[in-house]
Design a protein around this motif. Sequence first.
Motif, PDB file in Angstrom:
ATOM      1  N   VAL A  16       0.677  -1.237  -0.134  1.00  0.00           N
ATOM      2  CA  VAL A  16       0.120   0.171   0.094  1.00  0.00           C
ATOM      3  C   VAL A  16       0.759   1.507   0.366  1.00  0.00           C
ATOM      4  N   PHE A  18       0.543   5.477   0.352  1.00  0.00           N
ATOM      5  CA  PHE A  18      -0.760   6.466   0.887  1.00  0.00           C
ATOM      6  C   PHE A  18      -0.317   7.745   0.768  1.00  0.00           C
ATOM      7  N   TYR A 155      -2.816   4.643  -3.109  1.00  0.00           N
ATOM      8  CA  TYR A 155      -4.496   5.505  -2.442  1.00  0.00           C
ATOM      9  C   TYR A 155      -3.877   7.339  -2.499  1.00  0.00           C
ATOM     10  N   ASP A 156      -4.588   7.848  -2.686  1.00  0.00           N
ATOM     11  CA  ASP A 156      -4.604   9.549  -3.492  1.00  0.00           C
ATOM     12  C   ASP A 156      -5.697  10.493  -2.818  1.00  0.00           C
ATOM     13  N   TYR A 225      -8.330   6.123   4.400  1.00  0.00           N
ATOM     14  CA  TYR A 225      -7.488   5.295   5.799  1.00  0.00           C
ATOM     15  C   TYR A 225      -8.465   5.044   5.433  1.00  0.00           C
ATOM     16  N   TRP A 228      -9.414   1.734   3.774  1.00  0.00           N
ATOM     17  CA  TRP A 228      -8.747   0.905   3.568  1.00  0.00           C
ATOM     18  C   TRP A 228      -8.654  -0.218   4.411  1.00  0.00           C
TER      19      TRP A 228
END
Length: 376
Positions: A16, A18, A155-156, A225, A228
Amino acid sequence: MTFQSEFSYETRPVRVVFRPGAAVTATPGEAARLGLRRLLVVCGSRGEAVARAVADALGDSCAGVHAEARMHVPVEDADRAVAAVRAAGADGCVAVGGGSAIGLGKAIALRTGLPLIAVPSTYSGSEMTPVWGLTDHGTKRTGRDPVVQPRSVVYDPRLTLSLPVPLSVTSGVNALAHAVEALYAPDTSPLVAVMAEEGVRAMAEALPRLAADPKDLDARGRALYAAWLCGSCLGSTTMGLHHKLCHVLGGTFGLPHAETHTVVLPYALAHNAPAAPQALAVLRRALGADDVPRALWELAGRLGAPRSLAELGLREGDVAPAADRVAGEPYANPREVTAEGVRSVLRAAYEGGPPVTAQEPPSIARRGRPVRLQPP
């Protein structure tokens, strides 16, 4: 909190990344780390602009953009996507978008064995699971296969800034459903409980903030978050009544995915509550509310989300056949699944009134122990 003294937990092999801006700045590096040199970027029509930005960042490693993802992954869409992968000579895929895009990427991985990189732009959580789904002639089939688990997830939070507030809310409640069902799954564990509690708390705090200010990057990041964490819970456990209901309502009756999860969740939880006291205790802490189904219903309504299946287009005459289909297949659930019980859940969700938590003697509710059930 009562300690769960018997459990098993399997770690999923996924990396991951992020950070804001990661879709463009990190995706090429993740492709290189996996040794991929020719990637097909898949997305839906709504997310095509972002997908093309990712494709541009990949440069010569991009084999093209396939912008045909749709809800519930119709099998004919999967066929076309696999053909596009083969025609491009791709050695991997990058799925950019929400659950539909990632679902199509998973279908490609399932058929070809190619590695998948996920760049999610909603809170669906699909990127953290080995669960795939395909819809064929009105029936949605799901399964679990490690080959569909994305190898890298980027993750953006900036990608979610343009996500409309109504879809942000329903996508976020969809994520909450993953954590809720993971808490009473037969293969839950202490680590899943910790992730679920934190994920529910974070999402419940983030959604009102981003609804008030859709450009609040911190709130968007906190929601991502939470997604996730909630998706990770789903990836480690078995789905129950809530998810089965939503799969049938979406695959067979064509209801929209995130909105259906949002409507159904309070009623499915109210139905299962007598058999899931430990799950309810965790959710009460996370939400700061004694009546958890009511709190979820009020949260969604306060943020303008739909509250009834009638609003989503389900016909009253569809309630009974949908219940029969759901009750006719075996799956794990803490409370025994019967056609009558499912009809009561669907009827309540169809009408959209405040959920009423079921009251049953512990002996009928199986004393909160998850069991593998057979169809009636």
